[in-house]
Motif scaffolding. Sequence first.
Motif, PDB file in Angstrom:
ATOM      1  N   PRO A   1      37.988  38.262  40.842  1.00 23.53           N
ATOM      2  CA  PRO A   1      37.047  37.678  39.877  1.00 23.53           C
ATOM      3  C   PRO A   1      36.991  38.525  38.612  1.00 23.53           C
ATOM      4  O   PRO A   1      36.925  39.754  38.684  1.00 23.53           O
ATOM      5  CB  PRO A   1      35.702  37.720  40.610  1.00 23.53           C
ATOM      6  N   GLY A   2      37.031  37.850  37.481  1.00 20.85           N
ATOM      7  CA  GLY A   2      36.952  38.588  36.229  1.00 20.85           C
ATOM      8  C   GLY A   2      37.197  37.701  35.032  1.00 20.85           C
ATOM      9  O   GLY A   2      37.626  36.551  35.164  1.00 20.85           O
ATOM     10  N   PRO A   3      36.906  38.246  33.844  1.00 19.45           N
ATOM     11  CA  PRO A   3      37.149  37.487  32.620  1.00 19.45           C
ATOM     12  C   PRO A   3      38.641  37.314  32.377  1.00 19.45           C
ATOM     13  O   PRO A   3      39.452  38.167  32.743  1.00 19.45           O
ATOM     14  CB  PRO A   3      36.503  38.344  31.525  1.00 19.45           C
ATOM     15  N   ARG A   4      38.970  36.205  31.784  1.00 21.11           N
ATOM     16  CA  ARG A   4      40.353  35.904  31.421  1.00 21.11           C
ATOM     17  C   ARG A   4      40.340  35.351  29.997  1.00 21.11           C
ATOM     18  O   ARG A   4      40.537  34.166  29.762  1.00 21.11           O
ATOM     19  CB  ARG A   4      40.958  34.901  32.402  1.00 21.11           C
ATOM     20  N   ASP A   5      40.033  36.242  29.070  1.00 22.77           N
ATOM     21  CA  ASP A   5      39.885  35.830  27.671  1.00 22.77           C
ATOM     22  C   ASP A   5      41.180  35.314  27.071  1.00 22.77           C
ATOM     23  O   ASP A   5      41.157  34.644  26.038  1.00 22.77           O
ATOM     24  CB  ASP A   5      39.337  36.982  26.835  1.00 22.77           C
ATOM     25  N   HIS A   6      42.320  35.598  27.697  1.00 20.00           N
ATOM     26  CA  HIS A   6      43.589  35.067  27.192  1.00 20.00           C
ATOM     27  C   HIS A   6      43.660  33.549  27.403  1.00 20.00           C
ATOM     28  O   HIS A   6      44.460  32.881  26.753  1.00 20.00           O
ATOM     29  CB  HIS A   6      44.786  35.776  27.820  1.00 20.00           C
TER      30      HIS A   6
ATOM     31  N   GLY B   1      29.973  38.198  29.406  1.00 18.24           N
ATOM     32  CA  GLY B   1      30.043  39.632  29.708  1.00 18.24           C
ATOM     33  C   GLY B   1      29.189  39.964  30.903  1.00 18.24           C
ATOM     34  O   GLY B   1      28.246  39.256  31.213  1.00 18.24           O
ATOM     35  N   ASP B   2      29.547  41.066  31.587  1.00 17.64           N
ATOM     36  CA  ASP B   2      28.808  41.466  32.790  1.00 17.64           C
ATOM     37  C   ASP B   2      27.487  42.109  32.453  1.00 17.64           C
ATOM     38  O   ASP B   2      27.275  42.809  31.571  1.00 17.64           O
ATOM     39  CB  ASP B   2      29.653  42.419  33.636  1.00 17.64           C
TER      40      ASP B   2
ATOM     41  N   GLN C   1      29.037  27.161  37.832  1.00 20.53           N
ATOM     42  CA  GLN C   1      28.055  27.274  36.760  1.00 20.53           C
ATOM     43  C   GLN C   1      27.797  28.723  36.365  1.00 20.53           C
ATOM     44  O   GLN C   1      27.371  28.996  35.246  1.00 20.53           O
ATOM     45  CB  GLN C   1      26.736  26.607  37.173  1.00 20.53           C
ATOM     46  N   THR C   2      28.054  29.665  37.294  1.00 24.95           N
ATOM     47  CA  THR C   2      27.765  31.081  37.037  1.00 24.95           C
ATOM     48  C   THR C   2      28.927  31.942  37.520  1.00 24.95           C
ATOM     49  O   THR C   2      29.717  31.530  38.381  1.00 24.95           O
ATOM     50  CB  THR C   2      26.491  31.539  37.775  1.00 24.95           C
ATOM     51  N   ILE C   3      28.989  33.159  37.012  1.00 28.06           N
ATOM     52  CA  ILE C   3      30.016  34.077  37.491  1.00 28.06           C
ATOM     53  C   ILE C   3      29.713  34.503  38.928  1.00 28.06           C
ATOM     54  O   ILE C   3      30.637  34.820  39.673  1.00 28.06           O
ATOM     55  CB  ILE C   3      30.226  35.280  36.546  1.00 28.06           C
ATOM     56  N   GLU C   4      28.463  34.499  39.320  1.00 31.84           N
ATOM     57  CA  GLU C   4      28.109  34.827  40.703  1.00 31.84           C
ATOM     58  C   GLU C   4      28.731  33.809  41.670  1.00 31.84           C
ATOM     59  O   GLU C   4      29.204  34.170  42.745  1.00 31.84           O
ATOM     60  CB  GLU C   4      26.604  34.909  40.901  1.00 31.84           C
TER      61      GLU C   4
END
Length: 137
Positions: free
Chosen positions: A103-108, A136-137, A80-83
């Motif tokens: 861990p990180g965004p994968r906008d692709h 976003g962070d 549910q969360t990036i945490e």
Amino acid sequence: MPLDHISILVPISKLEDMITFLTTSLGHLGFKELMRPIPTVVGFGEQQPYFWISTFEPKPGTEEVAADLLKKNHFAFTAQTIEEVRQFHVAALNAGATCNGEPGPRDHYHSGYYGAFVHDPVLGANFEVVCHTHKGD
């Protein structure tokens, strides 16, 4: 139509190790062992089992082929969360996994995708936890 449940095969000698890895790395998401209808089949989930482990005994001489096939599996769980994604990554590494993607965004994949990947220490399969609402962070 959503997926109801899935089953993975694990060599019988590695069953308990896989159970430990799964409950250690995904427990913070509420994931736990829910039932063992027979000693060699285990159901996991939060409320009802949807992720099952079934065991097999590799035939002599096929252990290497079986191990190679199991490494090709990929399993993704929703956070549910990036945490929660970050917690999974830390817990999995502490449980013996190897990093396959910090861990990180994968906008692709799509906007809002935030995930982390590991290879489990038992089979070498790729496990992922993903949050689909990252802004976003």
